[in-house]
Design a protein around this motif. Structure first.
Motif, short mmCIF file in Angstrom:
data_model
loop_
_atom_site.label_atom_id
_atom_site.label_comp_id
_atom_site.label_asym_id
_atom_site.label_seq_id
_atom_site.Cartn_x
_atom_site.Cartn_y
_atom_site.Cartn_z
N GLU A 15 0.83 -1.21 0.00
CA GLU A 15 0.00 0.00 0.00
C GLU A 15 0.86 1.26 0.00
O GLU A 15 0.59 2.22 -0.75
CB GLU A 15 -0.93 -0.02 1.21
CG GLU A 15 -1.99 1.07 1.21
CD GLU A 15 -1.54 2.34 1.86
OE1 GLU A 15 -2.12 3.42 1.56
OE2 GLU A 15 -0.60 2.30 2.68
N GLN A 16 1.92 1.27 0.79
CA GLN A 16 2.79 2.44 0.86
C GLN A 16 3.51 2.67 -0.46
O GLN A 16 3.60 3.82 -0.93
CB GLN A 16 3.80 2.26 2.00
CG GLN A 16 3.18 2.30 3.38
CD GLN A 16 4.14 1.90 4.49
OE1 GLN A 16 5.25 1.41 4.23
NE2 GLN A 16 3.73 2.08 5.73
N ARG A 41 0.84 3.86 -3.12
CA ARG A 41 0.41 5.25 -2.88
C ARG A 41 1.52 6.23 -3.24
O ARG A 41 1.26 7.30 -3.81
CB ARG A 41 0.00 5.41 -1.42
CG ARG A 41 -0.71 6.72 -1.12
CD ARG A 41 -1.04 6.83 0.35
NE ARG A 41 -2.08 5.89 0.76
CZ ARG A 41 -3.38 6.15 0.70
NH1 ARG A 41 -3.81 7.32 0.24
NH2 ARG A 41 -4.25 5.25 1.12
N GLY A 56 -0.25 7.88 -6.10
CA GLY A 56 -1.15 8.78 -5.41
C GLY A 56 -2.29 8.04 -4.73
O GLY A 56 -2.39 6.81 -4.81
N GLY A 57 -3.16 8.79 -4.09
CA GLY A 57 -4.21 8.19 -3.27
C GLY A 57 -5.51 7.90 -3.96
O GLY A 57 -6.44 7.39 -3.33
N THR A 58 -5.62 8.20 -5.26
CA THR A 58 -6.91 8.02 -5.94
C THR A 58 -6.89 6.98 -7.04
O THR A 58 -7.90 6.80 -7.73
CB THR A 58 -7.38 9.36 -6.53
OG1 THR A 58 -6.41 9.83 -7.48
CG2 THR A 58 -7.57 10.41 -5.44
N THR A 86 -4.12 1.80 -5.91
CA THR A 86 -4.05 2.15 -4.50
C THR A 86 -5.27 1.63 -3.75
O THR A 86 -5.17 1.15 -2.62
CB THR A 86 -3.93 3.67 -4.33
OG1 THR A 86 -2.75 4.13 -5.02
CG2 THR A 86 -3.83 4.07 -2.86
N LEU A 104 -5.09 -0.84 -0.64
CA LEU A 104 -5.68 -0.41 0.63
C LEU A 104 -6.75 -1.39 1.09
O LEU A 104 -6.87 -1.68 2.29
CB LEU A 104 -6.27 0.99 0.47
CG LEU A 104 -6.74 1.71 1.73
CD1 LEU A 104 -5.61 1.87 2.73
CD2 LEU A 104 -7.32 3.08 1.36
N GLU A 109 -12.37 4.48 2.88
CA GLU A 109 -11.64 5.21 1.83
C GLU A 109 -11.73 4.48 0.50
O GLU A 109 -11.96 5.09 -0.55
CB GLU A 109 -10.17 5.38 2.23
CG GLU A 109 -9.36 6.19 1.22
CD GLU A 109 -7.91 6.39 1.63
OE1 GLU A 109 -7.12 6.82 0.76
OE2 GLU A 109 -7.56 6.10 2.79
#
Length: 311
Positions: free
Chosen positions: A139-140, A143, A147-149, A153, A157, A179
């Motif tokens: 996950e790290q 991301r 990115g987070g979207t 990711t 997550l 999320e």
């Protein structure tokens, strides 16, 4: 899709070598994609011959310690464990994990995918703390790269959330799932199977917390979406609903949900799949709680026959 290779202005011998190298590279990629597709659908029976052939080939061409060989090892190990060959399955997954721990190469998109699948294999053999660490690293990395979207990711997550729930942190898992749900709803819509699968995971974590009303709301919504679809996802949704009923000691309804789960998995995966055996064992436990030991025994016998045929 058909690929046509154009090799112009090269000596004939070099052109042939280049063509062969590209063909091997493409074949490896296609085989890996086919294996990942079957594994995602839990069709271990279809993945097994592909993985066996791939592992033999990679050991011969790239050596036992190569990262791609390790990928084939953990996939093979997961299938072996699921099919009852537990010692061999654990050994293969652990050997693969050691290769990943010693990897000093690039951490790219392929590596992130490999990490995610390694975590799935570690979870399958019961090494959940190791799987949690692997999923967190995946996950790290994902991301940081995307990115987070991104959908990648969201997948990473979601899998991290599964391991958080299964290792005793359901509240943290729900934060991760919420999320993921926002991302899935934004991309696919509220009534999509992608969103429904996250609802199943949220329901699982709510059951772990003892929040039965919240779990019932989420799993009910998921089944409305997944219940009539042909894939194996409906089986997992009914399995979660059955777990909720068992937690509430509503054994009659638990039996109904267990039967629904068996039917859904049989329809999607076939009557001899290992997941059908697992659901028959869970159904047997419910029947025994309902003081119907004869029916429970028959369910266990059927599960045993399935498992014995796989070993």
């Amino acid at each position: 899709m058909h690929w046509v290779w154009y090799v112009c202005g090269l000596p004939a011998g070099f052109a042939l070598v280049l063509w062969l190298a590209l063909r091997i590279l493409w074949r490896d990629r296609v085989t890996t994609m086919r294996i990942q597709w079957h594994m995602s659908r839990e069709r271990y029976d279809k993945a097994l011959p592909l993985v066996e052939r791939q592992l033999r080939d990679l050991r011969r061409r790239k050596g036992d310690g190569h990262l791609e060989t390790a990928v084939a090892k953990y996939t093979m190990g997961q299938i072996e464990f699921e099919h009852g060959r537990h010692d061999r399955g654990r050994a293969l997954v652990r050997d693969a994990a050691a290769a990943f721990h010693g990897h000093a190469g690039e951490r790219n998109g392929d590596y992130a995918v490999y990490l995610m699948n390694l975590g799935c294999a570690q979870r399958a053999i019961g090494e959940k703390q190791a799987a949690l660490a692997t999923m967190r690293a995946c996950e790290q990395l994902t991301r940081a790269r995307l990115g987070g979207t991104s959908w990648q990711t969201a997948e990473a997550l979601n899998n991290l959330g599964v391991m958080l729930d299964e290792t005793g942190s359901p509240a943290e898992a729900i934060e991760a799932y919420e999320e993921v749900l926002r991302l899935r709803v934004s991309e696919f819509g509220e009534q999509s199977p992608q969103a429904a699968k996250v609802l199943v995971n949220i329901a699982e974590a709510q059951i772990s917390l003892g929040n039965f009303a919240a779990a019932r709301n989420r799993i009910g919504r998921a089944i409305e979406i997944l219940g009539e679809l042909p894939g194996h996802e409906a089986g997992h949704a009914y399995d979660t609903f059955a777990r909720l009923c068992e937690a509430e000691e509503d054994w009659d309804r638990a039996e109904a949900m267990r039967n629904q789960s068996v039917t859904a998995f049989e329809r999607a995966l076939g009557t001899s799949h290992v997941e059908v055996a697992a659901q028959m064992e869970k159904l047997a436990a419910v029947l025994e709680r309902l003081d119907r030991p004869t029916e429970g025994g028959l369910a266990r016998q059927r599960a045993t026959r399935i498992r014995e045929a796989l070993v």
